[in-house]
Design a protein around this motif. Structure first.
Motif, PDB file in Angstrom:
ATOM      1  N   ALA A 226     -15.912   1.897   9.963  1.00 18.88           N
ATOM      2  CA  ALA A 226     -14.688   2.327   9.288  1.00 18.88           C
ATOM      3  C   ALA A 226     -14.979   2.925   7.917  1.00 18.88           C
ATOM      4  O   ALA A 226     -14.117   3.581   7.318  1.00 18.88           O
ATOM      5  CB  ALA A 226     -13.736   1.145   9.143  1.00 18.88           C
ATOM      6  N   HIS A 232     -10.909   9.243   8.772  1.00 17.95           N
ATOM      7  CA  HIS A 232      -9.705   8.402   8.886  1.00 17.95           C
ATOM      8  C   HIS A 232      -8.749   8.567   7.710  1.00 17.95           C
ATOM      9  O   HIS A 232      -7.658   8.013   7.729  1.00 17.95           O
ATOM     10  CB  HIS A 232     -10.103   6.922   9.005  1.00 17.95           C
ATOM     11  CG  HIS A 232     -10.705   6.352   7.749  1.00 17.95           C
ATOM     12  ND1 HIS A 232     -11.996   6.612   7.335  1.00 17.95           N
ATOM     13  CD2 HIS A 232     -10.187   5.527   6.797  1.00 17.95           C
ATOM     14  CE1 HIS A 232     -12.239   5.974   6.206  1.00 17.95           C
ATOM     15  NE2 HIS A 232     -11.153   5.310   5.850  1.00 17.95           N
ATOM     16  N   HIS A 237      -5.196   6.707   4.766  1.00 19.46           N
ATOM     17  CA  HIS A 237      -4.978   6.776   3.307  1.00 19.46           C
ATOM     18  C   HIS A 237      -4.231   8.060   2.932  1.00 19.46           C
ATOM     19  O   HIS A 237      -4.703   8.839   2.083  1.00 19.46           O
ATOM     20  CB  HIS A 237      -6.318   6.755   2.555  1.00 19.46           C
ATOM     21  CG  HIS A 237      -7.278   5.682   2.960  1.00 19.46           C
ATOM     22  ND1 HIS A 237      -7.017   4.336   2.797  1.00 19.46           N
ATOM     23  CD2 HIS A 237      -8.517   5.758   3.519  1.00 19.46           C
ATOM     24  CE1 HIS A 237      -8.054   3.638   3.239  1.00 19.46           C
ATOM     25  NE2 HIS A 237      -8.976   4.471   3.692  1.00 19.46           N
ATOM     26  N   ASP A 421      -7.644   0.028   4.865  1.00 10.75           N
ATOM     27  CA  ASP A 421      -8.761   0.004   5.822  1.00 10.75           C
ATOM     28  C   ASP A 421      -8.721  -1.266   6.667  1.00 10.75           C
ATOM     29  O   ASP A 421      -8.904  -1.221   7.891  1.00 10.75           O
ATOM     30  CB  ASP A 421     -10.095   0.076   5.070  1.00 10.75           C
ATOM     31  CG  ASP A 421     -10.359   1.451   4.484  1.00 10.75           C
ATOM     32  OD1 ASP A 421     -10.162   2.436   5.204  1.00 10.75           O
ATOM     33  OD2 ASP A 421     -10.755   1.524   3.310  1.00 10.75           O
TER      34      ASP A 421
HETATM   35 FE   LIG Z   1     -10.969   4.012   4.181  1.00 10.43          FE
END
Ligand SMILES: [Fe+2]
Ligand code: FES
Length: 466
Positions: A226, A232, A237, A421
């Motif tokens: 991650a 991501h 985010h 996260d």
């Molecule tokens: Fe992150």
């Protein structure tokens, strides 16, 4: 679009958000040697079945071939500053007692009593010797046997044979590493390019200002992955897209067959390419400045008036602020050094970040024998003032599975990003366990997730005994 290497498109730029290579070329200062180097390893595309994140059998293979064989980070020297200070380093069910046995001497001892097995150290502690709390067997800090109550009853115990078993221990850049394998190569070999890319200012001349140790309901690999990509960011985010160059992030991998180090550079003070024409370099510089200023409430901020020079202006402000705060001369440091998120990963669990953009370090370990759980340590490090003294290292704050980072005010602006996260990880783990089809595999992007592919390639080689 980015240039091609081995047929892979590398990043997505816009007029307002250039690729990292172009940003680096336009830097207001000469680049640090590390930022001038590019990795050349392109990992083979191997299949990664869901099972390797959830199977106890695979976790056992990892214990044998990774955690009992590889150099792995176990903490920092500053965690145990005085002779006799010690900490436990737990990896799966294995545990080591890491002790400062001399002014500049460290040991990684078996964390189990040789009498009847009691754990000798949990967390941080300090004493002149190592004494078991059950019947009082006692060892010197170097692991040699010191005393056994009613020694007359143990004629079969020799001092020589009852030295606490040791793993190898090494230090570099203020970090402590252990390796349980007596036949392993030297630590320097495992560090690969890190010894060339990091100088004292990026490693040993730093102290842990704040940090945490978080239990996660996620396999250790899944949790690490991650943080190996910026892909991501758009979904996890979205609040940072105005000043974070997620789509232009540069990924590099170095692999010499013995060790593997990979890196990402996510530029700050540029907008995400996902914003297209809606992204603005001027707004990005302003937003980045506000974010960098958060730890300094009330400080006067410069007015950023130009998108063209905004990134350099934020970097210059940061040179001045950081320089005044810590007495360090940053005048020759590049804009990238001062602003960007430049994160390295050395197989299997060591994550030093480079520069002042986001000066973190991570450490991951499997938690007990359940492949569905791990522990992540995060430190924010700051420069040790050259005029001294070295500030004491902050003790890491323990966060249980369900405790969010936002419950710790000291973590400041880091908390919300990490909580974003961490919100994904248990859901990934549940999903990985939930498929009825045992042939399910992950599907990786060729460039943005190339570090994950490389990580598994290295893991495959380790498990094959190479
Ligand atoms: Fe992150
Ligand atoms: S188990 Fe440690 S002294 Fe008995």
């Amino acid at each position: 679009m980015g240039f091609d290497r081995a047929g892979i498109t590398q990043g997505f730029a816009t007029a307002e958000s250039p690729l990292v290579a172009d940003l680096l070329q336009a830097d207001s200062r000469p680049l640090e040697p590390a930022l001038r180097e590019n990795g050349d390893f392109v990992p083979p595309e191997t299949t990664i079945p869901f099972g390797r994140y959830v199977d106890a059998g695979f976790a056992q293979l990892e214990m044998e071939h990774v955690w009992k064989k590889c150099w792995q980070v176990a903490g920092r020297e500053e965690d145990i500053p005085e002779i006799g200070d010690r900490k436990s380093y737990d990896v799966g069910d294995l545990s080591y007692l890491i002790v400062r046995s001399g002014p500049r001497e460290f040991r990684a001892l078996q964390n189990a009593c040789m009498h009847r097995g009691t754990r000798l150290c949990t967390g941080m502690s300090a004493a002149k010797s190592i004494k078991c709390p059950f019947h009082g067997w006692e060892w010197n800090l170097d692991g040699s046997l010191k005393n056994i109550p009613s020694r007359w009853d143990f004629p079969h115990v020799s001092d020589a044979a009852f030295h606490l078993p040791e793993a190898r221990i090494g230090n570099w850049g203020g970090f402590l590493f252990i390796n349980p394998d007596p036949d392993a190569g030297p630590l320097a070999e495992a560090l690969g390019i890190l010894t060339r890319h990091f100088g004292p200012r990026e490693a040993e001349d730093r102290f842990t200002a704040v940090g945490f140790r978080k239990k996660l309901r996620a396999n250790w690999k899944q949790a690490q992955e991650a943080f190996l990509e910026a892909y991501h960011v758009i979904e996890t985010h979205p609040n940072i897209l105005t000043y974070n160059g997620d789509t232009t992030t540069r990924y590099d991998i170095w692999d010499d067959g013995k060790t593997q180090v990979s890196r990402l550079i996510t530029p700050a003070a540029v907008p995400s390419g996902h914003l297209g024409d809606g992204g603005s370099r001027l707004q990005a510089a302003r937003d980045a400045l506000q974010t960098f200023a958060m730890p300094f409430p009330g400080v006067t901020l410069p007015e950023i008036t130009s998108g063209t020079t905004g990134r350099a202006e934020v970097a210059e402000w940061r040179r001045q602020m950081m320089g005044q705060a810590f007495g360090v001369d940053f005048s020759h440091c590049s804009d990238s050094y001062m602003l960007d998120a430049t994160q390295y990963f050395m197989f299997p669990n060591f994550w030093p970040w480079f520069g002042e953009g986001l000066p973190l370090t991570y450490q991951f370990t499997p938690y007990g024998s359940d492949p569905n759980e791990c522990v992540m340590e995060v430190r924010l490090t700051l420069p040790v003032p050259p005029s001294g003294p070295r500030p004491p290292a902050a003790e890491l704050i323990d966060l249980d599975f369900d405790t969010p980072c936002s419950s710790v005010p000291a973590l400041g602006i880091m908390a919300s990003v990490f909580d974003q996260d961490f919100s994904n990880l248990p859901q990934v783990q549940i999903g990985l366990r939930s498929t009825r089809d045992g042939s399910a595999t992950v599907t990786l992007g060729r460039y943005q997730e190339s570090r994950i592919q490389a990580f598994h390639d290295m893991l495959d080689r380790k498990i094959a005994g190479n």
